[in-house]
Write an enzyme that holds these catalytic residues in place. Structure first.
Site, PDB file in Angstrom:
ATOM      1  N   TYR A   3       9.379  15.336   1.105  1.00  0.00           N
ATOM      2  CA  TYR A   3       9.220  16.685   0.557  1.00  0.00           C
ATOM      3  C   TYR A   3       9.027  16.644  -0.953  1.00  0.00           C
ATOM      4  O   TYR A   3       8.409  17.546  -1.521  1.00  0.00           O
ATOM      5  CB  TYR A   3      10.395  17.574   0.971  1.00  0.00           C
ATOM      6  CG  TYR A   3      10.364  17.836   2.456  1.00  0.00           C
ATOM      7  CD1 TYR A   3       9.235  18.412   3.019  1.00  0.00           C
ATOM      8  CD2 TYR A   3      11.389  17.461   3.288  1.00  0.00           C
ATOM      9  CE1 TYR A   3       9.145  18.614   4.379  1.00  0.00           C
ATOM     10  CE2 TYR A   3      11.315  17.662   4.656  1.00  0.00           C
ATOM     11  CZ  TYR A   3      10.189  18.238   5.203  1.00  0.00           C
ATOM     12  OH  TYR A   3      10.107  18.417   6.546  1.00  0.00           O
ATOM     13  N   SER A  59      12.898   5.944 -13.491  1.00  0.00           N
ATOM     14  CA  SER A  59      11.852   6.791 -14.061  1.00  0.00           C
ATOM     15  C   SER A  59      11.897   8.187 -13.436  1.00  0.00           C
ATOM     16  O   SER A  59      11.845   9.196 -14.149  1.00  0.00           O
ATOM     17  CB  SER A  59      10.491   6.140 -13.821  1.00  0.00           C
ATOM     18  OG  SER A  59       9.466   7.065 -14.025  1.00  0.00           O
ATOM     19  N   SER A  60      12.033   8.233 -12.113  1.00  0.00           N
ATOM     20  CA  SER A  60      12.035   9.540 -11.441  1.00  0.00           C
ATOM     21  C   SER A  60      13.255  10.365 -11.817  1.00  0.00           C
ATOM     22  O   SER A  60      13.160  11.573 -12.015  1.00  0.00           O
ATOM     23  CB  SER A  60      12.035   9.353  -9.928  1.00  0.00           C
ATOM     24  OG  SER A  60      10.857   8.746  -9.522  1.00  0.00           O
ATOM     25  N   HIS A  79      15.857  11.970  12.302  1.00  0.00           N
ATOM     26  CA  HIS A  79      14.723  12.130  13.230  1.00  0.00           C
ATOM     27  C   HIS A  79      13.736  10.973  13.082  1.00  0.00           C
ATOM     28  O   HIS A  79      12.807  10.862  13.854  1.00  0.00           O
ATOM     29  CB  HIS A  79      14.039  13.496  13.064  1.00  0.00           C
ATOM     30  CG  HIS A  79      13.338  13.698  11.759  1.00  0.00           C
ATOM     31  ND1 HIS A  79      13.169  14.929  11.183  1.00  0.00           N
ATOM     32  CD2 HIS A  79      12.754  12.829  10.900  1.00  0.00           C
ATOM     33  CE1 HIS A  79      12.508  14.812  10.048  1.00  0.00           C
ATOM     34  NE2 HIS A  79      12.246  13.556   9.854  1.00  0.00           N
ATOM     35  N   HIS A  80      13.959  10.125  12.069  1.00  0.00           N
ATOM     36  CA  HIS A  80      13.161   8.893  11.972  1.00  0.00           C
ATOM     37  C   HIS A  80      13.753   7.791  12.842  1.00  0.00           C
ATOM     38  O   HIS A  80      13.230   6.696  12.875  1.00  0.00           O
ATOM     39  CB  HIS A  80      13.101   8.414  10.525  1.00  0.00           C
ATOM     40  CG  HIS A  80      12.426   9.390   9.607  1.00  0.00           C
ATOM     41  ND1 HIS A  80      11.093   9.334   9.305  1.00  0.00           N
ATOM     42  CD2 HIS A  80      12.902  10.465   8.944  1.00  0.00           C
ATOM     43  CE1 HIS A  80      10.772  10.318   8.500  1.00  0.00           C
ATOM     44  NE2 HIS A  80      11.860  11.035   8.248  1.00  0.00           N
ATOM     45  N   ARG A 140       1.698   0.466  15.325  1.00  0.00           N
ATOM     46  CA  ARG A 140       1.349   0.292  13.918  1.00  0.00           C
ATOM     47  C   ARG A 140       1.969  -0.996  13.388  1.00  0.00           C
ATOM     48  O   ARG A 140       2.801  -1.608  14.055  1.00  0.00           O
ATOM     49  CB  ARG A 140       1.807   1.494  13.113  1.00  0.00           C
ATOM     50  CG  ARG A 140       3.292   1.662  12.950  1.00  0.00           C
ATOM     51  CD  ARG A 140       3.470   2.709  11.877  1.00  0.00           C
ATOM     52  NE  ARG A 140       4.827   3.194  11.792  1.00  0.00           N
ATOM     53  CZ  ARG A 140       5.364   3.593  10.638  1.00  0.00           C
ATOM     54  NH1 ARG A 140       4.664   3.520   9.523  1.00  0.00           N
ATOM     55  NH2 ARG A 140       6.580   4.061  10.600  1.00  0.00           N
ATOM     56  N   HIS A 158      13.771  11.106   3.813  1.00  0.00           N
ATOM     57  CA  HIS A 158      13.208  12.381   4.225  1.00  0.00           C
ATOM     58  C   HIS A 158      13.041  13.360   3.067  1.00  0.00           C
ATOM     59  O   HIS A 158      11.976  13.936   2.909  1.00  0.00           O
ATOM     60  CB  HIS A 158      13.900  13.009   5.428  1.00  0.00           C
ATOM     61  CG  HIS A 158      12.926  13.954   6.058  1.00  0.00           C
ATOM     62  ND1 HIS A 158      11.878  13.528   6.828  1.00  0.00           N
ATOM     63  CD2 HIS A 158      12.745  15.275   5.896  1.00  0.00           C
ATOM     64  CE1 HIS A 158      11.112  14.562   7.133  1.00  0.00           C
ATOM     65  NE2 HIS A 158      11.612  15.629   6.590  1.00  0.00           N
ATOM     66  N   THR A 213       8.051  26.466   6.491  1.00  0.00           N
ATOM     67  CA  THR A 213       6.706  25.942   6.248  1.00  0.00           C
ATOM     68  C   THR A 213       5.669  26.929   6.763  1.00  0.00           C
ATOM     69  O   THR A 213       4.645  27.174   6.110  1.00  0.00           O
ATOM     70  CB  THR A 213       6.536  24.577   6.933  1.00  0.00           C
ATOM     71  OG1 THR A 213       7.677  23.778   6.633  1.00  0.00           O
ATOM     72  CG2 THR A 213       5.292  23.876   6.436  1.00  0.00           C
ATOM     73  N   TRP A 255       7.421  -0.288   4.033  1.00  0.00           N
ATOM     74  CA  TRP A 255       7.981   0.369   2.826  1.00  0.00           C
ATOM     75  C   TRP A 255       9.415   0.813   3.068  1.00  0.00           C
ATOM     76  O   TRP A 255      10.165   1.043   2.128  1.00  0.00           O
ATOM     77  CB  TRP A 255       7.107   1.553   2.406  1.00  0.00           C
ATOM     78  CG  TRP A 255       7.401   2.842   3.101  1.00  0.00           C
ATOM     79  CD1 TRP A 255       7.052   3.171   4.371  1.00  0.00           C
ATOM     80  CD2 TRP A 255       8.107   3.977   2.570  1.00  0.00           C
ATOM     81  NE1 TRP A 255       7.493   4.444   4.669  1.00  0.00           N
ATOM     82  CE2 TRP A 255       8.140   4.961   3.590  1.00  0.00           C
ATOM     83  CE3 TRP A 255       8.715   4.264   1.353  1.00  0.00           C
ATOM     84  CZ2 TRP A 255       8.755   6.202   3.412  1.00  0.00           C
ATOM     85  CZ3 TRP A 255       9.324   5.503   1.189  1.00  0.00           C
ATOM     86  CH2 TRP A 255       9.341   6.449   2.210  1.00  0.00           C
ATOM     87  N   HIS A 282       0.847  -1.206   0.000  1.00  0.00           N
ATOM     88  CA  HIS A 282       0.000   0.000   0.000  1.00  0.00           C
ATOM     89  C   HIS A 282       0.879   1.251   0.000  1.00  0.00           C
ATOM     90  O   HIS A 282       0.674   2.168  -0.788  1.00  0.00           O
ATOM     91  CB  HIS A 282      -0.926  -0.006   1.221  1.00  0.00           C
ATOM     92  CG  HIS A 282      -1.507   1.338   1.569  1.00  0.00           C
ATOM     93  ND1 HIS A 282      -2.527   1.921   0.841  1.00  0.00           N
ATOM     94  CD2 HIS A 282      -1.213   2.224   2.564  1.00  0.00           C
ATOM     95  CE1 HIS A 282      -2.824   3.104   1.368  1.00  0.00           C
ATOM     96  NE2 HIS A 282      -2.034   3.317   2.417  1.00  0.00           N
ATOM     97  N   LYS A 284       5.066  29.693   4.368  1.00  0.00           N
ATOM     98  CA  LYS A 284       4.154  29.349   3.277  1.00  0.00           C
ATOM     99  C   LYS A 284       2.700  29.415   3.733  1.00  0.00           C
ATOM    100  O   LYS A 284       1.844  29.980   3.049  1.00  0.00           O
ATOM    101  CB  LYS A 284       4.482  27.951   2.743  1.00  0.00           C
ATOM    102  CG  LYS A 284       5.888  27.853   2.191  1.00  0.00           C
ATOM    103  CD  LYS A 284       6.102  26.577   1.431  1.00  0.00           C
ATOM    104  CE  LYS A 284       5.610  26.701   0.028  1.00  0.00           C
ATOM    105  NZ  LYS A 284       6.546  27.318  -0.887  1.00  0.00           N
ATOM    106  N   SER A 317      -0.420  27.165  -4.345  1.00  0.00           N
ATOM    107  CA  SER A 317      -0.026  28.550  -4.641  1.00  0.00           C
ATOM    108  C   SER A 317      -0.560  29.019  -5.990  1.00  0.00           C
ATOM    109  O   SER A 317      -0.538  30.222  -6.267  1.00  0.00           O
ATOM    110  CB  SER A 317       1.502  28.680  -4.627  1.00  0.00           C
ATOM    111  OG  SER A 317       2.017  28.244  -3.397  1.00  0.00           O
ATOM    112  N   ASP A 324       7.276  22.083 -25.916  1.00  0.00           N
ATOM    113  CA  ASP A 324       7.144  20.731 -25.366  1.00  0.00           C
ATOM    114  C   ASP A 324       8.163  20.614 -24.236  1.00  0.00           C
ATOM    115  O   ASP A 324       8.817  21.596 -23.882  1.00  0.00           O
ATOM    116  CB  ASP A 324       7.404  19.651 -26.438  1.00  0.00           C
ATOM    117  CG  ASP A 324       6.699  18.338 -26.105  1.00  0.00           C
ATOM    118  OD1 ASP A 324       6.990  17.756 -25.051  1.00  0.00           O
ATOM    119  OD2 ASP A 324       5.842  17.908 -26.899  1.00  0.00           O
ATOM    120  N   GLU A 363      12.435  12.481   0.230  1.00  0.00           N
ATOM    121  CA  GLU A 363      11.314  11.895  -0.497  1.00  0.00           C
ATOM    122  C   GLU A 363       9.973  12.464  -0.034  1.00  0.00           C
ATOM    123  O   GLU A 363       9.107  12.767  -0.858  1.00  0.00           O
ATOM    124  CB  GLU A 363      11.327  10.371  -0.340  1.00  0.00           C
ATOM    125  CG  GLU A 363      10.096   9.647  -0.852  1.00  0.00           C
ATOM    126  CD  GLU A 363       9.930   9.722  -2.357  1.00  0.00           C
ATOM    127  OE1 GLU A 363      10.942   9.949  -3.049  1.00  0.00           O
ATOM    128  OE2 GLU A 363       8.803   9.563  -2.842  1.00  0.00           O
TER     129      GLU A 363
END
Lengths: 291, 523
Positions: free
Chosen positions: B255, B167-168, B300-301, B448, B251, B326, B138, B73, B329, B266, B102, B253
């Site tokens: 963002y 791809s990315s 921090h993870h 979890r 991390h 943040t 994941w 998932h 924004k 925006s 293009d 990722e």
């Protein structure tokens, strides 16, 4: 084609991307089956690799034809430059992951293992190491008896290889100067020397690998030292191989009379790539072989 | 322009059009349909999870399959939905917004997309091979993903991640080359729309982060099959090494998932507040600051794995710094709306909803950034609630807003506003019903990635499951709206929205197959 009036070249629909993906899918599937000892694996890998090689010849061939046909204006050229530059940056980050792993284990993980006297009594946490359960390290470049391994010293073949790669960086730049001055002989001689130096480097690396496996007791499975040593030098060797193939392609194109003093990004992209593998090698020489 | 486009409109028909296309609009459409399909696939998996969690004990799936569902998932939603969907918007919109004919490298663009279906296929095959799919989460932590996953499903996952990463990377290279090299004359960097800016910065994040993930999963693969000991202490390696490398990617990722959403918000809020974006330049700098900080906060993870105190302190304070840009924004969005003449069409509802729910997720993020507090919250449902408020409440709501906002430009028809509003309200109600109770579950200590739980958690879990089904079923409305909008509806004008500004609103609706063959003039 919309390039007729000098505007940005937009290619027509192309089958090659989808074919490439199909080839990569087959290669990946075959690799998975191969790793899990399923007989079809190597065959699928072969098919996938064949599709990819065929695609590269045709797709790149088409790009070369378009370039020589004058379809790429300055703006298209700049897109290629941004593209190649940032591609090399992504490659730098790929190597950074493995260098990071090396620094982390040398600076933190291995010393911490030495601190856990209860878990691994008597383990001497000094680099080079294959870990508490791995073979014992002995002095560099000596014949390793069973149960031990010998790391590769820096000042034998690795130092020679450093000189070879640095020289090849100079020869490819000399070839570039030849191209800029419209001196085709200098271009071709420079490229030929670069290719020859690249192949020499690869041959010496192959010799060192055989030496490591057969005499030094140093393999991919030799604990964290073997793992970091071979993943870093192995991926570097792979990149030198790719770079050499690219150089050979550019050499053949030069022999055919491709490139001009003001339109030769194909050459420059290869030169950039070659300098990149050169710089990675310097990092390897210092942090993997020397220090 | 008409004459320039007419002769280039020819393309193969049927499936060959989509397999061989080099057109940014076609490729954008491919990305978006791919993401929508994967959205339903990943959503179905989450409903399996929620069904199992309807009551304590094991009744619906076995624990290993439960873990496979949480893992796949997450991978599907991150790599198969949010990233491709935003890349789809980038493909459609960036050339339109900067006045380019293009993308810079059209064939590469096609390849970036066509790497995704093989990657998704590998990931899906993994669920059906002996041993089942990946069950390590994941994050693929070693040794769960090495000695803990002997089946070949993990190998399928790793190779799938490699293709997704390729791809990315290729997509990002293309986006950078397009933005830096294809802008219409006169559009300097600080005239670019915020969506373009946010994607430029996101593309750099991708280029720096994804190759590191490729390195990490390569080491997993060699540990699994080639006898290396990167993540095995017996050979001198360290499982924590994997966590460091993974989160160095992981991390940035997150963002990567949210910055384009900021870009979308925006764009939408100024249109419906009928005011220019407040603090445009500060928005640019805030985005760049968030991107920079994302590379120095990864551990921090990992507060609970046992790092030196100095490490915990550094990562804690660096993380809390992110609240500043943040906050800039969020306040800018609010200031944009302040005294605007606002209307609340569906895109605006989604944009304002994004600001609300993302801010909630941001605030719980500050709570989690505190190392001593995180020791309590780590791996509880509080974390699940936190990141769903940012990724669903932030990224996915913004994606839906973006779809409603730009769909009239793509199809030439207005979507059905009534259905759109129903979709919005059912989505936010279902979403909050699903995830708000999970904050309390986590604070009370529910773990979890466990299919069972204590009796005291029953009520909140049942609310959550009801919410999940409401959320899931109401997404069928999105599909209905999209199909109806493609098939017909009120004709969209060129400008579509009264307050819309920017180059994309100067081309006809639907946007012709080729636009800006000659670059527009920017005043």
């Amino acid at each position: 084609m919309s390039a007729a009036n000098g505007s940005y070249y937009l290619p027509s629909p192309s089958p090659w991307p989808a074919i490439t993906s199909a080839g990569l899918f087959t290669l990946a599937l075959g690799f998975i089956l191969f790793m899990n000892s399923i007989a079809a694996g190597p065959w699928l890998m072969l098919v996938g690799a064949a599709v990819i090689v065929y695609m590269m010849i045709r797709w790149f061939g088409q790009v070369i034809d378009e370039s020589e046909g004058g379809l790429y204006n300055k703006q298209v050229d700049l897109s290629f430059r941004w593209g190649m530059g940032w591609f090399i940056f992504s490659e730098v980050m790929f190597f950074a992951a493995f260098f990071g792993a090396l620094f982390y284990v040398r600076q933190w993980a291995v010393p911490w293992l030495g601190d856990t006297e209860l878990l691994w009594p008597g383990y001497e946490a000094v680099w080079p190491t294959a870990g508490p359960k791995g073979p014992m390290p002995i002095s560099p470049d000596t014949l390793a008896p069973a149960g031990s391994f010998s790391p590769m010293g820096a000042w034998g073949i690795p130092a020679i290889n450093t000189a070879i790669l640095l020289t090849s960086g100079a020869t490819v730049t000399w070839a570039h100067w030849g191209l800029l001055k419209d001196n085709r002989a200098q271009l071709i001689t420079g490229l030929f020397l670069t290719v020859a130096l690249g192949i020499t480097f690869l041959s010496l690396q192959a010799y060192e690998y055989v030496h490591a496996y057969t005499q030094l007791g140093l393999t991919f499975k030799t604990g964290i030292f073997g793992a970091t040593f071979f993943i870093l030098t192995g991926f570097h060797g792979l990149h030198v191989t790719i770079g050499t193939i690219m150089l050979i392609t550019v050499l053949i194109r030069s022999l055919k009379g491709h490139f001009s003093a003001d339109h030769h990004f194909g050459f420059e992209a290869v030169a950039w790539y070659w300098h990149f593998v050169d710089v990675v090698w310097l990092g390897l020489f210092i942090f993997v072989y020397w220090l | 322009m008409a004459s320039a486009t007419a002769h280039h409109d020819d393309h193969p028909s049927g499936i060959m059009r989509w397999l061989t296309t080099t057109n940014h609009k076609d490729i954008g459409t491919l990305y978006l349909w791919f993401a929508l399909i994967m959205f339903f696939v990943g959503g179905a998996m989450s409903l399996i999870i929620r069904t199992e969690l309807w009551q304590p004990g094991l009744q619906f799936v076995n624990p290993d399959f439960f873990n496979q569902m949480t893992t796949v998932h997450a991978l599907v939603m991150v790599f198969g939905v949010v990233m491709p969907a935003f890349t789809g918007f980038a493909n459609w919109q960036i050339p339109l917004m900067i006045g380019a004919p293009d993308m810079a490298l059209p064939r590469l663009n096609n390849w970036s997309f066509w790497l995704l279906p093989p990657a998704a296929t590998l990931l899906m095959i993994s669920l059906f091979v002996p041993g089942g799919g990946p069950a390590a989460g994941w994050t693929l932590y070693a040794p769960l993903s090495t000695s803990g996953s002997p089946g070949m499903g993990m190998d399928f996952t790793i190779l799938s991640v490699h293709l997704l990463g390729m791809s990315s990377i290729l997509g990002s290279i293309n986006i950078i080359a397009t933005i830096l090299n294809m802008r219409a004359p006169g559009m300097n960097l600080l005239k670019m729309p915020m969506f373009v800016w946010s994607w430029l910065i996101t593309a750099f994040l991708l280029l720096a982060a994804i190759p590191v993930l490729a390195g990490a999963v390569t080491m997993l693969l060699t540990d699994r099959h080639f006898g290396t000991t990167f993540f095995n202490a017996a050979g001198g390696g360290d499982p924590v090494l994997f966590q460091h490398i993974f989160w160095f990617f992981g991390h940035p990722e997150v963002y990567i998932l949210i910055l384009p959403a900021f870009g979308v918000v925006s764009q939408i809020i100024p249109t419906f507040a009928r005011k220019p974006l407040f603090g445009y330049v500060s928005m640019v700098y805030a985005t760049a600051t968030i991107a920079f900080l994302s590379f120095i906060v990864w551990a921090h993870h990992m507060y609970t794995v046992g790092m030196p105190l100095a490490g915990n302190m550094f990562f804690m304070f660096a993380t809390m710094l992110i609240a500043i840009p943040t906050g800039v924004k969020v306040f800018n969005w609010v200031a944009t709306m302040w005294r605007g003449s606002m209307t609340f069409e569906t895109p605006m509802l989604f944009a304002v909803g994004t600001v609300f729910t993302f801010t909630m997720g941001g605030l719980t993020g500050i709570m989690l950034s505190l190392a001593p507090v995180d020791t309590q919250y780590h791996d509880t449902y509080f974390v699940v609630a936190h990141f769903h408020y940012t990724i669903f409440g932030g990224s996915v709501l913004a994606l839906m807003g973006a779809a409603y906002y730009w769909m009239p430009k793509w199809t030439g028809h207005m979507y059905n506003e009534t259905l759109g509003k129903w979709h919005f309200w059912l989505t936010v109600i279902g979403f909050n019903l699903t995830f708000f109770p999970q904050h309390f579950l986590g604070l009370a200590g529910m773990q979890r990635r466990v299919p069972d739980y204590g009796l005291q958690f029953v009520e909140f879990n049942q609310w959550s499951t009801v919410g999940a089904f409401l959320l899931g079923i109401s997404q069928i409305l999105l599909l209905v709206v999209v199909i109806k909008c493609i098939k017909g509806g009120k004709k969209a004008t060129t400008q579509v929205w009264e307050g819309a500004e920017g180059l994309e609103w100067t081309v006809p609706s639907p946007a012709p197959y080729h636009t800006f063959a000659t670059p527009p003039k920017i005043r």
